[in-house]
Design an enzyme around this catalytic site. Structure first.
Site, PDB file in Angstrom:
ATOM      1  N   CYS A   1       0.829  -1.211   0.000  1.00  0.00           N
ATOM      2  CA  CYS A   1       0.000   0.000   0.000  1.00  0.00           C
ATOM      3  C   CYS A   1       0.864   1.262   0.000  1.00  0.00           C
ATOM      4  O   CYS A   1       0.351   2.378  -0.040  1.00  0.00           O
ATOM      5  CB  CYS A   1      -0.920   0.009   1.208  1.00  0.00           C
ATOM      6  SG  CYS A   1      -1.937  -1.458   1.296  1.00  0.00           S
TER       7      CYS A   1
ATOM      8  N   ASP B   1       2.748   2.363   2.457  1.00  0.00           N
ATOM      9  CA  ASP B   1       2.900   2.986   3.780  1.00  0.00           C
ATOM     10  C   ASP B   1       3.130   1.909   4.834  1.00  0.00           C
ATOM     11  O   ASP B   1       2.286   1.020   4.971  1.00  0.00           O
ATOM     12  CB  ASP B   1       1.602   3.693   4.209  1.00  0.00           C
ATOM     13  CG  ASP B   1       1.312   4.951   3.440  1.00  0.00           C
ATOM     14  OD1 ASP B   1       2.170   5.828   3.430  1.00  0.00           O
ATOM     15  OD2 ASP B   1       0.209   5.049   2.865  1.00  0.00           O
TER      16      ASP B   1
ATOM     17  N   CYS C   1       5.134   8.199   2.068  1.00  0.00           N
ATOM     18  CA  CYS C   1       5.334   9.513   1.472  1.00  0.00           C
ATOM     19  C   CYS C   1       5.717  10.534   2.535  1.00  0.00           C
ATOM     20  O   CYS C   1       5.709  10.243   3.732  1.00  0.00           O
ATOM     21  CB  CYS C   1       4.069   9.943   0.739  1.00  0.00           C
ATOM     22  SG  CYS C   1       2.668  10.180   1.837  1.00  0.00           S
TER      23      CYS C   1
ATOM     24  N   CYS D   1      -2.750   9.069   5.789  1.00  0.00           N
ATOM     25  CA  CYS D   1      -1.482   9.072   6.529  1.00  0.00           C
ATOM     26  C   CYS D   1      -1.733   9.332   8.009  1.00  0.00           C
ATOM     27  O   CYS D   1      -1.093   8.727   8.875  1.00  0.00           O
ATOM     28  CB  CYS D   1      -0.541  10.152   5.991  1.00  0.00           C
ATOM     29  SG  CYS D   1      -0.075   9.925   4.269  1.00  0.00           S
TER      30      CYS D   1
END
Lengths: 132, 405
Positions: A37, A39, A63, A106
């Site tokens: 994914c 992350d 990211c 996030c």
């Protein structure tokens, strides 16, 4: 996409990067997300016997916003009680870092990392949820 | 940070207009602003001369005849016109298209639109892990309804060069029209529509140091003559295939860009490839766990697509702020899906998220490559120190065996 100044600051100067020994007393480790994914966050909380977060470390694959979210929560949790930390919501992270809608996941991941770290700590401490 | 310090390594996305191209365009903005379709005065004639000169320049680059060049707004329009135009014109003959999973969206989405409207069906060929089309798979996909094969010459993400001459031969043998999207290849590597049996070829100006907003479609005029249903109705410009007043300055620019590309191709390709190899060697000497996406030999000179395992692509790009590159990471797109091109090659989503595309071009220098290599190495190291995956891999944990929940 333009990043907020705070995201850039956390990305360039991440706070509390690193690892504690997983088996160290008082350490709760949460690993959330998946490489597929894009992350993965590892958050570790060092919690006193009285249930206060005295230190935190993170490592994140993700990211800039994911790195910033995890860096920010390591600052946010310090000195707080386990119950206070458990109550941290992703919206606090979104607001602090001015995350755009596509980066909200996030902040959700960071919230999940906190909860996973606390669960791990509780499991190791025999579910001692009364400590506060 | 000043503009002078920025480094542009995203030349597959677009390129800087060559000053010589701009110079060739300028008169048609200022003094010679006529309409190329005005047949009764000097303004019209000089515009027409400019357009016909450009047509010859573009044709020469791909070994075509000038009248086989149709001006469009760019490669996306050329792809649309080629595919929709063929399907609509040859509907009595068949309605099946063969294309490839790694094509540009301008081809894939055009095929999908035709399928949605019930006009055509299409078969998508999965490329080999090196990104190249298996010719046996192509042959196997041909049906008696197949009227069009569309395979790009060079891929925009991984730069692999498809065996278009072989594909053209197969298409010709079966009497199927062959379209190729040449947006990334024309002007960079030799293209010969005769030798390659290409019937339709999409060309873009802004990928070859020309202006944005103009392109061309090569349409074979004989052996066989290819017909198209126009997608833009109007004044019947461009032999009835594409109406609309010609963008004379842009077309003059495209023509000049083609002429320069043809004259300088051999020298430029060698220089650009040397820069690419310089970058590749520097990165591989200093970093471990790097993976090249796509075949390294059958590849555009300026393309390098690397997965930097354990480092998410967008975060790496953020660390390279003064350097323009692009990533196959989902985080750089609105879709949250990593690159479908890498997926088609069988690259796992985990590695797709770590991919960076470097596109080296005419205006890049050795000094720039050295700066880029140094910054990339530094950032990858920094981000790997921050990456839980790198830590786990170094501890000997097989990341594939981990239950990620």
């Amino acid at each position: 996409m333009a990043y907020s100044d705070k995201v850039i600051d956390h990305y360039e100067n991440p706070r509390n990067v690193g690892s504690f020994e997983k088996e160290e007393e008082g350490v709760g480790t949460g690993v959330v997300g998946a490489p597929e994914c894009g992350d993965v966050m590892k958050l570790q909380l060092k919690i006193t016997p009285k249930g206060v977060v005295e230190d935190a470390r993170f490592k994140t694959f993700g990211c800039g916003s994911a790195i910033a979210s995890s860096s920010y929560i390591t600052e946010l949790v310090k000195g707080k009680s386990v119950d206070e930390v458990r109550g941290i919501s992703n919206t606090e992270i979104v607001e602090e870092l001015s995350l755009p809608p596509v980066k909200i996941h996030c902040s959700v991941l960071a919230e999940d990392a906190i909860k996973a770290a606390i669960s791990d700590w509780e499991a190791k401490n025999g579910g001692d949820k009364d400590a506060s | 940070m000043t503009v002078a310090h920025r480094i542009y390594l995203d030349n597959h996305s677009t390129t800087r207009v060559d000053p010589r191209v701009l110079e060739a365009m300028m008169p048609y903005f200022t003094e010679q602003y006529g309409n190329a379709a005005s047949r009764n005065h000097e303004f019209g004639w000089e515009a027409e001369r400019a357009v016909e000169k450009a047509r010859s320049q573009a044709a020469a680059l791909i070994n075509a005849k000038p009248k086989e060049i149709i001006w469009t707004s760019g490669a996306t329009e050329s792809d649309n016109l080629a595919i929709k135009g063929v399907i609509e014109f040859y509907k009595e003959k068949g309605n099946h298209i063969i294309t490839v999973q790694t094509e540009h969206k301008a081809v894939l989405d055009t095929c999908k639109a035709l399928e949605r409207s019930g006009t055509a069906t299409f078969t998508l060929i999965k490329p080999k892990p090196d990104g190249l089309v298996d010719l046996d798979d192509l042959r196997a996909a041909i049906t008696d309804k197949t009227v069009l094969i569309s395979v790009m010459h060079a891929n925009n993400e991984i730069g692999v060069i498809q065996p278009v001459a072989e594909i053209g031969a197969i298409a010709r043998e079966h009497g199927i029209i062959f379209h190729s999207d040449g947006a990334q290849s024309v002007g960079k590597i030799p293209v010969d529509v005769e030798a390659m049996n290409i019937d339709l070829l999409s060309i873009s100006a802004h990928k070859i140091y020309g202006p944005k907003g103009v392109g061309a479609l090569y349409v074979r005029s004989r052996k066989p003559r290819v017909r198209l249903q126009a997608q833009m109705d109007g004044g019947g410009h461009e032999r009835g295939m594409r109406s609309g007043t010609l963008a004379v300055p842009m077309i003059a620019g495209l023509g000049e860009a083609c002429e320069i590309a043809g004259a300088e191709m051999a020298v430029e390709a060698a220089r650009v490839q040397a820069l690419r190899e310089r970058l590749r060697h520097k990165l591989f000497e200093e970093l471990d766990e790097l993976y090249i996406n796509g075949d390294l030999e059958q590849r555009l000179p300026g393309n390098l697509n690397i997965s930097f395992a354990f480092v998410e692509g967008e975060s790496l790009m953020m660390g390279l702020r003064e350097i323009a590159v692009s990533s196959g990471s989902a985080c750089t797109s609105a879709s949250l899906e990593p690159s479908y091109v890498l997926k088609a090659l069988g690259v796992g989503d985990d590695l797709a998220h770590t991919s960076i595309r470097f596109g080296i071009g005419r205006f890049n220098t050795e000094e720039e490559i050295d700066v880029v290599a140094e910054k990339v190495i530094k950032e990858v190291r920094r981000l790997r120190e921050m990456s839980p995956l790198y830590e786990m891999a170094k501890e000997g944990i097989d990341l594939k065996s981990v239950d990620w929940g």
